[in-house]
Design a protein around this motif. Structure first.
Motif, short mmCIF file in Angstrom:
data_model
loop_
_atom_site.label_atom_id
_atom_site.label_comp_id
_atom_site.label_asym_id
_atom_site.label_seq_id
_atom_site.Cartn_x
_atom_site.Cartn_y
_atom_site.Cartn_z
N ALA A 149 24.44 58.49 -4.45
CA ALA A 149 23.65 57.67 -3.52
C ALA A 149 22.28 58.29 -3.29
CB ALA A 149 24.40 57.52 -2.19
N TRP A 150 22.23 59.60 -3.14
CA TRP A 150 20.95 60.29 -2.95
C TRP A 150 20.07 60.12 -4.18
CZ3 TRP A 150 18.33 64.28 -5.35
CH2 TRP A 150 17.22 64.76 -4.67
N LEU A 151 20.65 60.29 -5.37
CA LEU A 151 19.88 60.13 -6.60
C LEU A 151 19.32 58.71 -6.74
CD1 LEU A 151 22.02 62.19 -9.13
CD2 LEU A 151 19.74 62.75 -8.29
N ASP A 152 20.08 57.73 -6.26
CA ASP A 152 19.61 56.34 -6.33
C ASP A 152 18.38 56.10 -5.47
OD1 ASP A 152 21.58 55.65 -8.12
OD2 ASP A 152 22.94 54.85 -6.59
N THR A 153 18.12 56.96 -4.48
CA THR A 153 16.95 56.80 -3.62
C THR A 153 15.70 57.46 -4.22
OG1 THR A 153 17.34 58.81 -2.33
CG2 THR A 153 18.41 56.76 -1.57
N ARG A 154 15.86 58.20 -5.29
CA ARG A 154 14.74 58.90 -5.93
C ARG A 154 14.00 57.94 -6.87
NH1 ARG A 154 13.87 62.38 -2.47
NH2 ARG A 154 15.18 60.97 -1.35
N PRO A 155 12.75 58.22 -7.16
CA PRO A 155 11.99 57.37 -8.09
C PRO A 155 12.68 57.30 -9.47
CG PRO A 155 10.53 58.91 -6.99
CD PRO A 155 11.93 59.31 -6.61
#
Length: 87
Positions: free
Chosen positions: A11-17
């Motif tokens: 989920a955190w990685l999905d928020t990254r560019p």
């Protein structure tokens, strides 16, 4: 390690560019952490074993000199495990 594949991590990685991080499969038995642990073990045995220092500053100097020596003669690790064999 479960931290690499947890829902929270994904989920955190999905928020990254987009394109900022790239997923790379590494077998659980050949993780990057094993390489780091091996490096620190060898470093402790070859550079720090049986040394006597008089200060933190001297210890830091010896550690940095050891790291400089390692960097002068790098050993590149090449994964030999094939993705097809992981399944």
């Amino acid at each position: 390690h479960s931290a690499h594949i947890s829902r929270e991590t994904r989920a955190w990685l999905d928020t990254r560019p987009a394109g900022r991080f790239e997923f790379t499969f590494t077998p659980k038995h050949g993780s990057w952490l094993n390489l780091i642990e091996g490096f620190f073990s060898k470093f402790a045995r070859s550079v720090l074993r049986h040394i006597r220092v008089t200060s933190k500053h001297e210890l830091k100097q010896r550690i940095m000199a050891g790291i400089d020596d390692v960097n002068r003669h790098p050993v590149i690790h090449t994964w030999s495990y094939k993705l097809a064999e992981a399944a």
